[in-house]
Scaffold this active site. Structure first.
Site, short mmCIF file in Angstrom:
data_model
loop_
_atom_site.label_atom_id
_atom_site.label_comp_id
_atom_site.label_asym_id
_atom_site.label_seq_id
_atom_site.Cartn_x
_atom_site.Cartn_y
_atom_site.Cartn_z
N HIS A 20 -37.13 78.34 -44.72
CA HIS A 20 -36.97 76.92 -45.10
C HIS A 20 -36.88 76.80 -46.63
O HIS A 20 -36.05 76.04 -47.15
CB HIS A 20 -38.20 76.11 -44.65
N LYS A 44 -43.70 67.65 -29.03
CA LYS A 44 -43.57 69.10 -29.30
C LYS A 44 -44.90 69.85 -29.34
O LYS A 44 -44.90 71.07 -29.41
CB LYS A 44 -42.81 69.31 -30.60
N ARG A 96 -29.31 79.54 -37.98
CA ARG A 96 -29.55 80.98 -38.04
C ARG A 96 -28.52 81.78 -37.26
O ARG A 96 -27.94 82.71 -37.75
CB ARG A 96 -30.94 81.30 -37.48
N SER A 134 -40.39 79.36 -37.23
CA SER A 134 -41.80 78.96 -37.19
C SER A 134 -42.44 79.47 -35.89
O SER A 134 -43.58 79.92 -35.88
CB SER A 134 -41.93 77.44 -37.26
O1 PNS Z 1 -37.48 71.79 -36.68
P1 PNS Z 1 -36.99 71.16 -35.40
O2 PNS Z 1 -38.12 70.99 -34.42
O3 PNS Z 1 -35.81 71.87 -34.81
O4 PNS Z 1 -36.49 69.67 -35.83
C1 PNS Z 1 -35.96 68.79 -34.89
C2 PNS Z 1 -35.92 67.36 -35.43
C3 PNS Z 1 -37.31 66.93 -35.87
C4 PNS Z 1 -34.99 67.28 -36.60
C5 PNS Z 1 -35.39 66.45 -34.27
O5 PNS Z 1 -36.18 66.63 -33.14
C6 PNS Z 1 -35.40 64.96 -34.63
O6 PNS Z 1 -34.58 64.51 -35.39
N1 PNS Z 1 -36.38 64.21 -34.09
C7 PNS Z 1 -36.50 62.79 -34.32
C8 PNS Z 1 -36.04 61.98 -33.11
C9 PNS Z 1 -34.53 61.79 -33.13
O7 PNS Z 1 -33.96 61.21 -34.01
N2 PNS Z 1 -33.86 62.29 -32.06
C10 PNS Z 1 -32.44 62.15 -31.91
C11 PNS Z 1 -31.68 63.30 -32.53
S1 PNS Z 1 -31.12 64.32 -31.26
#
Ligand code: PNS
Length: 168
Positions: A20, A44, A96, A134
Site C-alpha cells: 500500500h 468484512k 496485483r 493484508s
Molecule cells: O481493501 P478492500 O477490502 O478490497 O476495499 C474494498 C472497498 C472498501 C474499496 C469497497 O468494499 C468499497 O468501496 N466499499 C464501500 C461500499 C461501496 O461503495 N460499495 C460499492 C462499490 S462496489
C-alpha cells in the site's frame, strides 16, 4: 489558480502493508493530495478496529517527508458518495494479479454506474510486493511466521500483540 488534483485511495487497510505504501508514493507523483480512506465495512469483520487501522496508517506515515499532501480518513456507506463529498477526481486502487481483476472490474463498473464523475485509476503493485496482501500477512503471523520487511514496523508490532491477545 490551478485546481488541485485529489484522489481517494480507498480500502480496508486491515492492516496497511508496504505494498500500500509503495502505491501511495507512486501516486503522489501524479496527484497533489491523496486521501487514504478506510472503509468501515462491518460486513468484512476486520481483525483491527477502524480506530486501530487509522492509527496504524498514521504511525506508518509518521516520518513521511510530505505529510501535508496525505489525509487519513474513514468512510461509511458508498465510496462514490465519499469521493463526491471530498471533491476528488479519482478513486485509486492497486492491482496485483489477474485474480484481483474480476473483483476490481466489477467494483469500478458499479462505481461508475453509481456516479460517472470520478474515474477509477489502477496502479500495478510494485513487483517487490506483488505476492503480499493484508489477508496473507495476517495468515502468516497467525501461524507464527515473520512478516518483517513486508509491513511497517508499527504494523508488525501490533499484529504480534493482537495474536498474543487471541491466544491468551
Ligand atoms: O481493501 P478492500 O477490502 O478490497 O476495499 C474494498 C472497498 C472498501 C474499496 C469497497 O468494499 C468499497 O468501496 N466499499 C464501500 C461500499 C461501496 O461503495 N460499495 C460499492 C462499490 S462496489
Amino acid at each position: 489558480m490551478k485546481e488541485e488534483r485529489v484522489t481517494v485511495y480507498a480500502g480496508s487497510f486491515d492492516p496497511i502493508t508496504n505494498g500500500h505504501l509503495d502505491l501511495l508514493e507512486r501516486a503522489l507523483k501524479m496527484f497533489d493530495n491523496i486521501i487514504i480512506a478506510v472503509a468501515e465495512n462491518p460486513a468484512k469483520e476486520p481483525l483491527f478496529t477502524l480506530e486501530e487501522r487509522l492509527e496504524l496508517i498514521r504511525a506508518s506515515l509518521s516520518n513521511h517527508p510530505e505529510p501535508h499532501r496525505i489525509k487519513v480518513d474513514s468512510f461509511k456507506g458508498l465510496l462514490v458518495d465519499y469521493v463526491e463529498k471530498c471533491g476528488a477526481m479519482a478513486i485509486l486502487r492497486g492491482l496485483r494479479a489477474v485474480s484481483d481483476f474480476e473483483y476490481e472490474f466489477q467494483m469500478a463498473l458499479m462505481n461508475r454506474k453509481l456516479n460517472r464523475r470520478p474515474e477509477t485509476l489502477y496502479l500495478m503493485t510494485g513487483a517487490r510486493w506483488i505476492y503480499i496482501s493484508s489477508r496473507i500477512i495476517k495468515e502468516v503471523v497467525q501461524a507464527g511466521g515473520s512478516v518483517t520487511g513486508l509491513v511497517p514496523e508499527a504494523v508488525e508490532k501490533k499484529l504480534r500483540e493482537k495474536m498474543l491477545d487471541k491466544i491468551n
